[in-house]
Design an enzyme around this catalytic site. Structure first.
Site: not given
Length: 139
Positions: A13, A87, A91
């Site tokens: 996150c 996120c 990522c």
């Protein structure tokens, strides 16, 4: 995923101070040593959200000593399953990995009463994940 090692899961996150920490703690608590567990954030906070620490303590899981960690490409590459929780595009994506995106409310700035339903949702998702990951890893 190699049958000679245990499966691995990375929770990601933004701040690694709430959702991903709860998910990692639940997976560690519920799966024991059957699954390797990591968590990280694309922009880690300085500390874990105190309301998250309190909410987890209510269910007997102490995460007070945890610290937010920065997301690295190496962590993603080392994981079989990567679960993102807001996120965004931060990522990194690598072929051969399983990616899941869990839509969860962000506990940042929330009190423990608001964190409890998020915690309970995460616990349910983690329980389902354990079955999926361990069944897929059997010979």
């Amino acid at each position: 995923m190699s049958e000679s090692r245990k499966p691995s899961v990375l929770f990601v996150c933004v701040h690694n101070a709430g959702r991903s920490q709860m998910a990692a703690a639940f997976l560690t608590h519920l799966a024991g040593d059957r699954i390797a567990v990591w968590s990280a954030g694309s922009a880690p906070a300085d500390t874990i959200n105190p309301a998250v620490v309190e909410a987890m303590a209510e269910v007997g899981i102490d995460i007070a000593a945890e610290t937010p960690k920065v997301l690295t490409s190496e962590a993603v590459q080392a994981s079989d399953v990567v679960i993102t929780m807001g996120c965004g595009d931060a990522c990194p994506v690598f072929p051969g990995k399983t990616y899941l995106d869990w839509k969860l409310d962000d506990p940042a700035g929330q009190g423990v009463a608001a964190v409890r339903p998020i915690r309970d949702d995460i616990r349910t998702r983690v329980q389902n994940l354990i079955n999926e990951v361990t069944q897929g890893h059997r010979a």
